[in-house]
Design a protein around this motif. Structure first.
Motif, mmCIF file in Angstrom:
data_model
loop_
_atom_site.group_PDB
_atom_site.id
_atom_site.type_symbol
_atom_site.label_atom_id
_atom_site.label_comp_id
_atom_site.label_asym_id
_atom_site.label_seq_id
_atom_site.Cartn_x
_atom_site.Cartn_y
_atom_site.Cartn_z
ATOM 1 N N ALA A 54 39.336 37.900 34.674
ATOM 2 C CA ALA A 54 38.033 38.525 34.471
ATOM 3 C C ALA A 54 37.234 38.625 35.764
ATOM 4 C CB ALA A 54 37.240 37.750 33.424
ATOM 5 N N ARG A 55 37.514 37.747 36.738
ATOM 6 C CA ARG A 55 36.826 37.815 38.032
ATOM 7 C C ARG A 55 37.584 38.679 39.023
ATOM 8 N NH1 ARG A 55 35.521 32.037 37.244
ATOM 9 N NH2 ARG A 55 37.308 31.465 38.533
ATOM 10 N N LEU A 56 38.813 39.028 38.717
ATOM 11 C CA LEU A 56 39.616 39.860 39.611
ATOM 12 C C LEU A 56 39.628 41.324 39.204
ATOM 13 C CD1 LEU A 56 42.694 37.460 39.970
ATOM 14 C CD2 LEU A 56 40.849 37.788 41.621
ATOM 15 N N VAL A 57 39.504 41.582 37.901
ATOM 16 C CA VAL A 57 39.541 42.950 37.379
ATOM 17 C C VAL A 57 38.375 43.131 36.411
ATOM 18 C CG1 VAL A 57 40.887 44.646 36.090
ATOM 19 C CG2 VAL A 57 42.054 43.034 37.589
ATOM 20 N N HIS A 58 37.669 44.258 36.541
ATOM 21 C CA HIS A 58 36.538 44.553 35.656
ATOM 22 C C HIS A 58 36.960 45.576 34.612
ATOM 23 C CE1 HIS A 58 32.550 45.564 34.210
ATOM 24 N NE2 HIS A 58 32.778 46.827 34.508
ATOM 25 N N GLU A 71 43.623 41.866 47.691
ATOM 26 C CA GLU A 71 43.907 40.680 48.493
ATOM 27 C C GLU A 71 43.700 39.405 47.682
ATOM 28 O OE1 GLU A 71 41.607 40.779 52.015
ATOM 29 O OE2 GLU A 71 42.699 42.455 52.916
ATOM 30 N N ASP A 72 42.628 39.370 46.892
ATOM 31 C CA ASP A 72 42.395 38.193 46.052
ATOM 32 C C ASP A 72 43.492 38.045 45.002
ATOM 33 O OD1 ASP A 72 40.121 37.520 47.400
ATOM 34 O OD2 ASP A 72 38.758 38.523 46.003
ATOM 35 N N ILE A 73 43.941 39.174 44.446
ATOM 36 C CA ILE A 73 45.013 39.119 43.450
ATOM 37 C C ILE A 73 46.295 38.613 44.088
ATOM 38 C CG2 ILE A 73 46.494 40.530 41.976
ATOM 39 C CD1 ILE A 73 44.067 42.229 41.321
ATOM 40 N N ASN A 74 46.621 39.115 45.275
ATOM 41 C CA ASN A 74 47.838 38.657 45.962
ATOM 42 C C ASN A 74 47.749 37.183 46.312
ATOM 43 O OD1 ASN A 74 48.906 41.227 45.821
ATOM 44 N ND2 ASN A 74 48.238 41.809 47.866
ATOM 45 N N VAL A 204 44.921 41.753 27.611
ATOM 46 C CA VAL A 204 46.077 40.868 27.790
ATOM 47 C C VAL A 204 46.546 40.903 29.240
ATOM 48 C CG1 VAL A 204 48.478 40.494 27.145
ATOM 49 C CG2 VAL A 204 46.790 41.036 25.388
ATOM 50 N N SER A 205 46.609 42.090 29.839
ATOM 51 C CA SER A 205 47.041 42.201 31.231
ATOM 52 C C SER A 205 46.076 41.500 32.174
ATOM 53 C CB SER A 205 47.184 43.674 31.623
ATOM 54 O OG SER A 205 48.243 44.285 30.929
ATOM 55 N N VAL A 206 44.786 41.666 31.914
ATOM 56 C CA VAL A 206 43.787 41.006 32.758
ATOM 57 C C VAL A 206 43.911 39.494 32.646
ATOM 58 C CG1 VAL A 206 41.309 40.617 33.052
ATOM 59 C CG2 VAL A 206 42.176 42.937 32.756
ATOM 60 N N ASP A 207 44.147 39.011 31.438
ATOM 61 C CA ASP A 207 44.285 37.568 31.247
ATOM 62 C C ASP A 207 45.504 37.016 31.986
ATOM 63 O OD1 ASP A 207 43.425 35.078 29.826
ATOM 64 O OD2 ASP A 207 45.418 35.260 28.938
#
Length: 371
Positions: A54-58, A71-74, A204-207
């Motif tokens: 939730a903090r990486l994808v809105h 970059e944060d996701i990687n 689900v993908s975001v989680d």
């Protein structure tokens, strides 16, 4: 009667006694440090510092996903793990946008059908569509209704209620509907259910875009990782010192002078760790895969504590490499190559050679541009 000579009493050197006390001190410090580490983790659980999707994808109102920072996701999730989820979300985005764009017209058509069947003008957001405006993320032409939509915060509830309202509206006027009208109701309900399933799949993908649960043993936020790396550097350093000093005591090689280098390591080892961690963060040291950087930082700190000498050589070699590149860059800026940076040739300046009695030389002819 022969008497056996008495064996001389074993004399324990003062250095050995001091070395034993030093080892005991190091073991006590290790236990206290471990208790402090465990207590801090109890007070500030590591699981609370792991990054969540939730903090990486809105996600917007209809489920369109916007990535905040790759970059944060990687760093927190890993490019290999995140790639299929990001690709699937991008594909769903296109479908969600397509459905959301056509939804206002579909709602308007259904309102027209209800108006025609009932024989009167009914606002679009009547009791059947009072939540429709909350559903749509874009300005639409159906906002001519006088009534304000109900305040419902959860998107799933909004969409579920809207589906129920459309089904209820169809049921109320079903006997008066033509086949074309029934087809319009079916089309709208199909799109609403598709939006519902797409939104659920996006959630689900975001989680799944989060720090793996198995690695939430360590603090994952930046300040927490620095603290973890320093703690584990000290653990590695204490473990090594205990082992090395015990080995020297066993071989009667212990010397009091060796304590001072040990004391110095408690200062420079954590500093080296912080420097190397910042180098890894900034990409100066790119020897580690991005997918393992976050949860391997504490292990890196432990290895630095075990081998401070080699770490110092690594930092020294790396500093020479970086400073040499900076020096080359500065040299090129201060002394640019001849003819660089201009369209035409600059006049050639002449300088007299050093020394006494040198004969001035005439200036060289100016070369024409393009030759």
């Amino acid at each position: 009667m022969s008497t056996e000579p008495e064996k001389p009493a074993k004399v324990i050197k003062p250095e050995v006694e001091r070395g034993k006390k030093y080892v005991v001190t190091l073991m006590v410090v290790t236990v206290l440090l471990a208790l402090l580490y465990i207590g801090l983790h109890k007070f500030y659980p590591a699981a609370e510092t792991g990054e969540v999707g939730a903090r990486l994808v809105h996600l917007d109102a209809v489920g369109h996903a916007t990535v905040g920072s790759e970059e944060d996701i990687n760093w927190h999730v890993g490019s290999t793990t995140a790639a299929p989820h990001l690709k699937a979300m991008e594909e769903r985005n296109a479908r969600i946008d397509e459905l959301a764009a056509s939804l206002p017209d579909d709602l308007g058509n259904i309102a027209s059908v209800i108006n025609r069947v009932r024989g009167g003008e009914i606002p679009v957001n009547c009791r059947y569509f009072t939540l429709s405006e909350k559903l749509l993320p874009y300005p639409v032409a159906v906002a001519s209704a006088k009534e304000e939509p109900q305040e419902v915060g959860d998107f799933g509830l909004i969409l579920t209620t809207l589906i129920d309202n459309v089904e209820q509206a169809r049921s109320d006027v079903y006997s008066k509907l033509t086949d074309e009208d029934k087809a319009q109701f079916s089309t709208l309900l199909k799109k609403l259910r598709q939006l519902q399933s797409l939104r659920l799949a996006q959630e689900v993908s975001v989680d799944n875009l989060r720090t793996p649960y198995g690695y939430t043993l360590f603090w994952m936020n930046p300040s927490g990782l620095i603290a973890e790396s320093v703690f584990w550097t000290l653990f590695g350093l204490l473990t090594t010192l205990i082992f090395v000093i015990c080995d020297k005591l066993r071989n009667n090689e212990y010397s009091v002078e060796e304590e001072w280098p040990c004391h110095a390591k408690f200062i420079h080892a954590p500093i080296l760790t912080v420097v190397i961690v910042m180098m890894v963060w900034n990409g100066i040291m790119d020897s580690m895969e991005p997918s393992t950087r976050t949860w391997s930082i504490p292990l890196l700190g432990f290895l630095i504590g075990v081998n401070c000498r080699k770490t110092m050589r690594i930092v020294s070699n790396l500093s020479e490499n970086v400073l040499d590149r900076i020096a080359d860059w500065v040299s090129k800026k201060v002394n640019p190559p001849a003819g660089a940076g201009g369209g035409g040739a600059d006049p050639v300046k002449t300088t007299q050679p050093s020394g006494t009695g040198a004969t001035p030389q005439p200036p060289a002819p100016i070369a024409e541009a393009g030759k």
